[in-house]
Write a protein that holds these residues in place. Structure first.
Motif, PDB file in Angstrom:
ATOM      1  N   GLU A  36       0.860  -1.180   0.000  1.00 35.11           N
ATOM      2  CA  GLU A  36       0.000   0.000   0.000  1.00 35.11           C
ATOM      3  C   GLU A  36       0.895   1.228   0.000  1.00 35.11           C
ATOM      4  OE1 GLU A  36      -3.298   0.256   0.074  1.00 35.11           O
ATOM      5  OE2 GLU A  36      -3.958  -1.789   0.491  1.00 35.11           O
ATOM      6  N   ALA A  37       0.420   2.317  -0.629  1.00 34.47           N
ATOM      7  CA  ALA A  37       1.168   3.567  -0.633  1.00 34.47           C
ATOM      8  C   ALA A  37       0.923   4.258   0.703  1.00 34.47           C
ATOM      9  CB  ALA A  37       0.723   4.449  -1.789  1.00 34.47           C
ATOM     10  N   VAL A  38       1.705   3.912   1.681  1.00 33.04           N
ATOM     11  CA  VAL A  38       1.522   4.466   3.021  1.00 33.04           C
ATOM     12  C   VAL A  38       2.888   4.733   3.629  1.00 33.04           C
ATOM     13  CG1 VAL A  38       1.438   2.167   4.062  1.00 33.04           C
ATOM     14  CG2 VAL A  38       0.393   4.081   5.255  1.00 33.04           C
ATOM     15  N   ASP A  39       2.959   5.770   4.428  1.00 30.16           N
ATOM     16  CA  ASP A  39       4.211   6.139   5.087  1.00 30.16           C
ATOM     17  C   ASP A  39       4.678   4.980   5.968  1.00 30.16           C
ATOM     18  OD1 ASP A  39       5.865   7.153   7.370  1.00 30.16           O
ATOM     19  OD2 ASP A  39       5.620   9.059   6.342  1.00 30.16           O
ATOM     20  N   PRO A  40       5.876   4.448   5.728  1.00 29.92           N
ATOM     21  CA  PRO A  40       6.329   3.278   6.493  1.00 29.92           C
ATOM     22  C   PRO A  40       6.494   3.550   7.985  1.00 29.92           C
ATOM     23  CG  PRO A  40       8.090   4.117   5.098  1.00 29.92           C
ATOM     24  CD  PRO A  40       6.846   4.830   4.681  1.00 29.92           C
ATOM     25  N   TYR A  41       6.868   4.771   8.345  1.00 31.63           N
ATOM     26  CA  TYR A  41       7.018   5.100   9.770  1.00 31.63           C
ATOM     27  C   TYR A  41       5.663   5.114  10.467  1.00 31.63           C
ATOM     28  CZ  TYR A  41       8.347   7.693  13.987  1.00 31.63           C
ATOM     29  OH  TYR A  41       8.550   8.076  15.289  1.00 31.63           O
ATOM     30  N   LEU A  42       4.681   5.727   9.815  1.00 31.97           N
ATOM     31  CA  LEU A  42       3.338   5.753  10.394  1.00 31.97           C
ATOM     32  C   LEU A  42       2.722   4.359  10.422  1.00 31.97           C
ATOM     33  CD1 LEU A  42       1.921   9.044   8.799  1.00 31.97           C
ATOM     34  CD2 LEU A  42       2.859   8.707  11.099  1.00 31.97           C
ATOM     35  N   LEU A  43       3.032   3.555   9.394  1.00 29.81           N
ATOM     36  CA  LEU A  43       2.530   2.176   9.378  1.00 29.81           C
ATOM     37  C   LEU A  43       3.146   1.371  10.519  1.00 29.81           C
ATOM     38  CD1 LEU A  43       0.909  -0.080   8.045  1.00 29.81           C
ATOM     39  CD2 LEU A  43       2.867  -0.493   6.534  1.00 29.81           C
ATOM     40  N   GLY A  54      11.002  -0.764   5.471  1.00 32.99           N
ATOM     41  CA  GLY A  54      10.882   0.162   4.347  1.00 32.99           C
ATOM     42  C   GLY A  54      11.464   1.527   4.579  1.00 32.99           C
ATOM     43  N   MET A  55      12.443   1.631   5.491  1.00 28.83           N
ATOM     44  CA  MET A  55      13.049   2.930   5.781  1.00 28.83           C
ATOM     45  C   MET A  55      14.565   2.844   5.756  1.00 28.83           C
ATOM     46  SD  MET A  55      10.702   4.351   8.959  1.00 28.83           S
ATOM     47  CE  MET A  55      10.633   2.799   9.851  1.00 28.83           C
ATOM     48  N   ASN A  56      15.178   4.031   5.767  1.00 30.33           N
ATOM     49  CA  ASN A  56      16.605   4.144   6.005  1.00 30.33           C
ATOM     50  C   ASN A  56      16.814   5.282   6.998  1.00 30.33           C
ATOM     51  OD1 ASN A  56      16.547   6.630   4.533  1.00 30.33           O
ATOM     52  ND2 ASN A  56      16.731   5.455   2.617  1.00 30.33           N
ATOM     53  N   GLU A  57      18.054   5.590   7.326  1.00 32.87           N
ATOM     54  CA  GLU A  57      18.287   6.621   8.344  1.00 32.87           C
ATOM     55  C   GLU A  57      17.746   7.978   7.918  1.00 32.87           C
ATOM     56  OE1 GLU A  57      21.836   6.128  11.235  1.00 32.87           O
ATOM     57  OE2 GLU A  57      22.621   5.651   9.239  1.00 32.87           O
ATOM     58  N   SER A  58      17.846   8.281   6.627  1.00 29.14           N
ATOM     59  CA  SER A  58      17.371   9.570   6.138  1.00 29.14           C
ATOM     60  C   SER A  58      15.858   9.692   6.249  1.00 29.14           C
ATOM     61  CB  SER A  58      17.807   9.764   4.680  1.00 29.14           C
ATOM     62  OG  SER A  58      17.307  10.986   4.177  1.00 29.14           O
ATOM     63  N   THR A  59      15.127   8.668   5.806  1.00 27.76           N
ATOM     64  CA  THR A  59      13.659   8.735   5.878  1.00 27.76           C
ATOM     65  C   THR A  59      13.176   8.689   7.321  1.00 27.76           C
ATOM     66  OG1 THR A  59      13.495   6.325   5.557  1.00 27.76           O
ATOM     67  CG2 THR A  59      13.331   7.729   3.594  1.00 27.76           C
ATOM     68  N   LEU A  60      13.869   7.938   8.175  1.00 25.13           N
ATOM     69  CA  LEU A  60      13.500   7.916   9.589  1.00 25.13           C
ATOM     70  C   LEU A  60      13.691   9.290  10.213  1.00 25.13           C
ATOM     71  CD1 LEU A  60      12.698   6.357  12.186  1.00 25.13           C
ATOM     72  CD2 LEU A  60      15.156   6.025  12.577  1.00 25.13           C
ATOM     73  N   THR A  61      14.813   9.925   9.905  1.00 22.38           N
ATOM     74  CA  THR A  61      15.085  11.248  10.465  1.00 22.38           C
ATOM     75  C   THR A  61      13.996  12.237  10.070  1.00 22.38           C
ATOM     76  OG1 THR A  61      17.474  10.852  10.451  1.00 22.38           O
ATOM     77  CG2 THR A  61      16.745  13.147  10.512  1.00 22.38           C
ATOM     78  N   GLY A 101      -3.034   5.844   7.309  1.00 25.93           N
ATOM     79  CA  GLY A 101      -3.526   6.827   6.345  1.00 25.93           C
ATOM     80  C   GLY A 101      -4.200   8.004   7.036  1.00 25.93           C
ATOM     81  N   LYS A 102      -5.006   7.710   8.065  1.00 30.39           N
ATOM     82  CA  LYS A 102      -5.667   8.771   8.820  1.00 30.39           C
ATOM     83  C   LYS A 102      -4.639   9.647   9.528  1.00 30.39           C
ATOM     84  CE  LYS A 102      -9.947   6.206   9.710  1.00 30.39           C
ATOM     85  NZ  LYS A 102     -10.788   5.533  10.746  1.00 30.39           N
ATOM     86  N   TRP A 107      -3.280  -6.036   8.545  1.00 26.96           N
ATOM     87  CA  TRP A 107      -2.554  -5.126   7.652  1.00 26.96           C
ATOM     88  C   TRP A 107      -3.468  -4.011   7.163  1.00 26.96           C
ATOM     89  CZ3 TRP A 107       2.308  -4.204   5.716  1.00 26.96           C
ATOM     90  CH2 TRP A 107       2.386  -3.427   4.561  1.00 26.96           C
ATOM     91  N   GLN A 108      -4.660  -4.382   6.727  1.00 27.06           N
ATOM     92  CA  GLN A 108      -5.590  -3.385   6.208  1.00 27.06           C
ATOM     93  C   GLN A 108      -5.998  -2.399   7.298  1.00 27.06           C
ATOM     94  OE1 GLN A 108      -6.240  -2.893   3.127  1.00 27.06           O
ATOM     95  NE2 GLN A 108      -5.228  -4.754   2.371  1.00 27.06           N
ATOM     96  N   GLU A 109      -6.192  -2.890   8.503  1.00 21.84           N
ATOM     97  CA  GLU A 109      -6.557  -2.010   9.615  1.00 21.84           C
ATOM     98  C   GLU A 109      -5.410  -1.058   9.952  1.00 21.84           C
ATOM     99  OE1 GLU A 109      -8.381  -2.363  14.159  1.00 21.84           O
ATOM    100  OE2 GLU A 109      -8.243  -4.154  12.889  1.00 21.84           O
TER     101      GLU A 109
END
Length: 278
Positions: free
Chosen positions: A3-10, A88-95, A38-39, A30-32
């Motif tokens: 799903e196109a969703v922010d991995p940190y928020l997921l 689905g992250m790296n140090e840059s996206t986590l930061t 997303g919200k 997963w869907q929940e």
């Protein structure tokens, strides 16, 4: 399951809902989690685009501290990087994600801090809720405890009773010495404060101690009492009759209660306003 969703928020949604990592979720979970993420993504975007967000930033020190807290959960930096990659992250996206989260928290704090509680508000709450500020009889007490332990000769029952009889004799000779004798002889951590047990309602102590304390007069020392943890001498320092807590004593707790309640309401109302045009 992609799903196109922010991995940190997921990741946060999966932990919040199920106490799991996203990779451990079944299809329904997963869907929940995706729906919640997303919200949260939409809410976060509205908050960061709000007028209140202007001028709100995160210092490098704050960001470094938050990231260090996340890294501390791992045995090594390699394990940390591997887990980021797995989610689905790296140090840059986590930061970037952590920085946004910290900004959101600061903005929400700004909204909350706009709420104030006046002295008049405190008094009005006090007068409108008299049932919240009544108390049963309270007794201020101290004690001296010597534990019973058959492994040590000085802590066997007969020796403990003899030691406390000696202490009781010293109390009779020096009525004002209870705190000093508790500091010297008591085996309870309260010894460091002169044996202070605090201001107690009935039912807080072991039954044997409770019965004795609430039968004593103010300023009176008890006979030796045995409880499940050892033998004691009690002192009833002061008796506070049942009554109403004065406004002066209740004011701080009322203010804290009103602030917490009103700030939470203000934040919820403000969030609703971000979506009011929809």
């Amino acid at each position: 399951m992609v799903e196109a969703v922010d991995p940190y928020l997921l990741l946060n949604a999966a932990a919040q809902l199920f106490g799991k990592a996203p990779s451990e979720l079944d299809e329904a979970q997963w869907q929940e989690a995706v729906a919640l993420a997303g919200k949260e993504s939409l809410l976060q975007a509205r908050i960061l685009e709000s007028r209140e967000a202007d001028g709100i930033g995160v210092t490098q020190e704050e960001l470094d501290e938050a990231l260090a807290g996340l890294r501390a959960a791992y045995d090594s930096h390699t394990a940390f990087l591997e887990d980021l990659l797995k989610n689905g992250m790296n140090e840059s996206t986590l930061t970037s994600a952590v920085e946004e989260k910290l900004r959101v928290e600061k903005i929400m704090q700004v909204v909350a801090e706009a709420v104030t509680v006046s002295d008049a508000d405190v008094e009005a709450f006090y007068l409108a809720n008299p049932d919240k500020f009544t108390h049963d009889e309270l007794r201020e007490a101290r004690h001296i405890l010597i534990t019973i332990n058959t492994q040590f000769p000085e802590n066997r029952r007969k020796a403990v009773r003899a030691r406390l009889k000696k202490i009781a004799g010293e109390l009779q000779g020096r009525p004002g010495s209870f705190a000093d004798l508790a500091l010297k002889h008591s085996e309870c951590p309260t010894a460091l404060e002169g044996g202070v047990l605090g201001k107690l309602p009935q039912g807080k102590l072991y039954a044997e101690l409770d019965r004795m304390l609430f039968a004593m007069g103010e300023g009176e020392d008890s006979a030796i009492i045995e409880s499940p943890i050892g033998m004691h001498i009690l002192r009833c320092e002061r008796i506070h009759p049942a009554g109403i807590v004065p406004l002066k004593e209740a004011a701080d707790s009322i203010r804290d209660h009103l602030l917490q309640s009103r700030r939470s309401s203000a934040q919820k109302q403000w969030i609703r306003s971000l979506f009011a045009s929809e």
